[in-house]
Design a protein around this motif. Structure first.
Motif, PDB file in Angstrom:
ATOM      1  N   GLN A  62       0.837  -1.185   0.000  1.00  9.60           N
ATOM      2  CA  GLN A  62       0.000   0.000   0.000  1.00  9.60           C
ATOM      3  C   GLN A  62       0.878   1.244   0.000  1.00  9.60           C
ATOM      4  O   GLN A  62       1.833   1.332   0.773  1.00  9.60           O
ATOM      5  CB  GLN A  62      -0.926   0.027   1.227  1.00  9.60           C
ATOM      6  N   PRO A  67      -0.187   9.958  -2.142  1.00  7.15           N
ATOM      7  CA  PRO A  67      -1.105   9.956  -3.283  1.00  7.15           C
ATOM      8  C   PRO A  67      -0.353   9.753  -4.599  1.00  7.15           C
ATOM      9  O   PRO A  67       0.694  10.341  -4.831  1.00  7.15           O
ATOM     10  CB  PRO A  67      -1.757  11.337  -3.210  1.00  7.15           C
ATOM     11  N   LEU A  68      -0.930   8.862  -5.428  1.00  9.43           N
ATOM     12  CA  LEU A  68      -0.336   8.550  -6.729  1.00  9.43           C
ATOM     13  C   LEU A  68      -0.769   9.593  -7.758  1.00  9.43           C
ATOM     14  O   LEU A  68      -1.661  10.416  -7.504  1.00  9.43           O
ATOM     15  CB  LEU A  68      -0.781   7.159  -7.157  1.00  9.43           C
ATOM     16  N   ASN A  76      -4.447   9.656  -8.381  1.00  9.79           N
ATOM     17  CA  ASN A  76      -5.200   9.649  -7.124  1.00  9.79           C
ATOM     18  C   ASN A  76      -6.612  10.195  -7.308  1.00  9.79           C
ATOM     19  O   ASN A  76      -7.572   9.681  -6.729  1.00  9.79           O
ATOM     20  CB  ASN A  76      -4.448  10.477  -6.081  1.00  9.79           C
ATOM     21  N   ARG A  77      -6.772  11.202  -8.153  1.00  7.66           N
ATOM     22  CA  ARG A  77      -8.096  11.808  -8.357  1.00  7.66           C
ATOM     23  C   ARG A  77      -9.057  10.811  -9.003  1.00  7.66           C
ATOM     24  O   ARG A  77     -10.194  10.631  -8.557  1.00  7.66           O
ATOM     25  CB  ARG A  77      -7.949  13.062  -9.229  1.00  7.66           C
ATOM     26  N   ALA A 106      -8.623   7.569  -9.003  1.00  5.04           N
ATOM     27  CA  ALA A 106      -8.814   6.449  -8.076  1.00  5.04           C
ATOM     28  C   ALA A 106      -9.862   6.793  -7.018  1.00  5.04           C
ATOM     29  O   ALA A 106     -10.714   5.962  -6.665  1.00  5.04           O
ATOM     30  CB  ALA A 106      -7.485   6.084  -7.415  1.00  5.04           C
ATOM     31  N   ARG A 107      -9.797   8.033  -6.489  1.00  7.83           N
ATOM     32  CA  ARG A 107     -10.783   8.439  -5.498  1.00  7.83           C
ATOM     33  C   ARG A 107     -12.190   8.487  -6.099  1.00  7.83           C
ATOM     34  O   ARG A 107     -13.173   8.111  -5.449  1.00  7.83           O
ATOM     35  CB  ARG A 107     -10.431   9.802  -4.916  1.00  7.83           C
ATOM     36  N   GLN A 145     -13.265   4.941  -6.361  1.00  7.38           N
ATOM     37  CA  GLN A 145     -13.609   4.434  -5.045  1.00  7.38           C
ATOM     38  C   GLN A 145     -14.968   4.963  -4.577  1.00  7.38           C
ATOM     39  O   GLN A 145     -15.771   4.237  -3.998  1.00  7.38           O
ATOM     40  CB  GLN A 145     -12.529   4.810  -4.038  1.00  7.38           C
TER      41      GLN A 145
END
Length: 483
Positions: free
Chosen positions: A106, A110-111, A114-115, A117-118, A121
């Motif tokens: 993990q 933030p990758l 990240n945006r 991915a969020r 999610q």
């Protein structure tokens, strides 16, 4: 001979810079190396699992080998002597070429994506919540359908029980009317018998049946109220869960079939620990399966079980009471029919006795008339002028015979004695004739009473059979009793 010196001392002697200046530079270089090592460790730590802890007793170069040792495949012995390599259990990515299975790592930073991915999610979270809410709504809807079906079954059973209760009440009215009709019998026929005992027994049994049916009706009414309240609770919870599934147009029943839980489809099915399919999630106040939903489903399941038992008990009681009432009515009618047969036998015997007595009375009256004629003939005429010459006591032959003393003729005395004796027999015979007439009259009254009692019992049986017909309702029987 020249003096030899240490090369280090020689180099130090050749240095021009000051030692403090040199130490300051070395200190800055060491500090830079330490900072670089710390930054490298921190960067690597950002991409390592959370549970990774470096062992301080292991050399830094050997830490990786010691840490990756549990990731390697395990070698197991096979039954025939060979070996088999298996990856270690647990979650992770299996690397078959390197024969390792590292755990899932993990990132703590933030990758670049990240945006996205969020957003994914969030979408997954919303879809999971919607699916959970839809599944919960499907379970609540199915429970609501079963509660509704149970309500209809209980309502139908209540209608059957109410019909049976009306039949029992109608039986009480018919019993009351039967007793009232039997009061119209003559006084001689009102001697208490087994038919009266059977009517009293029927009234007591019908009262017990009425109380039993009223208890069943009260119990079913309470269960109806509980089922209706549970249905309202399930409807409220289902509508509340359906607020989050506006964009999901899949049938709710299809979800229950795909879930693989038979106890979700039918609440009567008992849950087993080895059930395949989805598991019931624990109640979560802020989740899709709230404690209110869990309590509503548990209450629905409990009420369904109780209502099922109540339905079976009511159906059994209704069937038993129907058969019992029919048997009681048949026994009462049989006793009344037996009383009718006995009355008919006595009436026939009385009729034969009346016929014999009428013949005897006629013969006695004729004989009495003949005796009266005989008495008149023996007494003779009323006037002396009407006597025959041979009957006169002063005729010449009698006067000659009576010239001597003690030669009186007994004719007059014998005639007087015969007339008195005949008169006594006639009086006794008239008294017997009066007794025969009085007995004949009483027997005629008894015969008429028997006929009236037979007709009354026949009318009672006819009334019972007509009023006990299923097409005759309680109101009609009540109107008959009131009239």
């Amino acid at each position: 001979m020249p003096l030899l010196t240490d090369p280090a001392e020689h180099n130090q002697n050749l240095r021009v810079g000051a030692p403090a200046w040199r130490e300051a530079a070395q200190h800055q270089t060491l500090k830079a190396h330490q900072l670089a090592n710390r930054c490298r460790r921190e960067v690597v730590t950002m991409w390592q699992p959370k549970d990774r802890v470096w062992d301080p007793h292991v050399v830094h170069n050997h830490c990786r080998a010691a840490y990756t040792l549990p990731w390697r495949f395990h070698v197991e012995m096979v039954k025939h002597g060979g070996t088999l390599e298996k990856p270690p259990p647990g979650e992770g990515v299996t690397l078959w070429k390197s024969k390792m299975k590292p755990p899932a790592w993990q990132a703590r930073l933030p990758l670049p994506l990240n945006r996205d991915a969020r957003a994914l999610q969030t979408s997954a979270l919303v879809q999971a919540h919607a699916r959970g809410a839809r599944l919960t709504a499907a379970r609540l809807g199915r429970a609501q359908q079963q509660i509704n079906r149970q309500l209809r079954l209980l309502q139908r059973q209540r209608e059957a029980a109410d019909h049976r209760l009306s039949e029992v009440r109608k039986g009480l009215l018919i019993n009351q009317q039967s007793v009232k009709l039997r009061d119209y019998r003559p006084k001689s026929e009102k001697v208490p018998d087994k038919a009266d005992s059977m009517l009293t027994w029927e009234r007591e049994e019908l009262k017990n049946m009425k109380r039993k049916m009223e208890k069943d009706m009260e119990k079913s009414e309470a269960m109806l109220k509980a089922l209706a309240s549970c249905w309202d609770t399930l409807d409220f919870c289902c509508k509340e869960r359906l607020q989050a599934v506006d964009l999901l147009n899949k049938p709710l029943d299809k979800l229950l079939e795909q879930a693989g839980r038979h106890s979700w489809v039918n609440l009567f099915r008992v849950q087993t620990p080895s059930t395949q399919g989805q598991k019931t999630p624990p109640p979560d106040p802020v989740g899709t399966y709230t404690p209110e939903c869990a309590a509503a489903l548990y209450e629905a399941k409990r009420l369904l079980m109780e209502s099922k038992d109540i339905l079976q008990e009511m159906a059994k009681n209704e069937e038993d009471l129907r058969e019992q009432q029919q048997q009681i009515s048949d026994r009462v009618c049989a006793s009344l029919a037996q009383k009718m047969r006995e009355t008919s036998e006595l009436k026939e015997r009385m009729n034969m006795t009346l016929g014999l007595m009428r013949g005897i009375i006629h013969r006695c009256m004729k004989f009495n008339q003949e005796m009266s004629l005989t008495r008149g003939l023996i007494k003779g005429p009323l006037s002396k002028n009407h006597l025959e010459a041979r009957e006169k006591l002063d005729r010449p032959m009698v006067r000659v015979y009576q010239r001597h003393v003690g030669t009186q003729l007994p004719e007059a005395m014998r005639l007087a004695q015969g007339t008195g004796k005949l008169q006594r027999h006639i009086s006794h015979f008239e008294k017997n004739l009066e007794d025969l007439l009085a007995t004949h009259k009483n027997l005629t009254c008894s015969h008429n009473s028997k006929k009236t009692g037979h007709d009354v019992d026949f009318e009672v049986i006819r009334l019972r059979r007509r009023q006990l017909h299923p097409h005759v309702y309680y109101q009609q029987a009540q109107g008959l009793v009131n009239n």
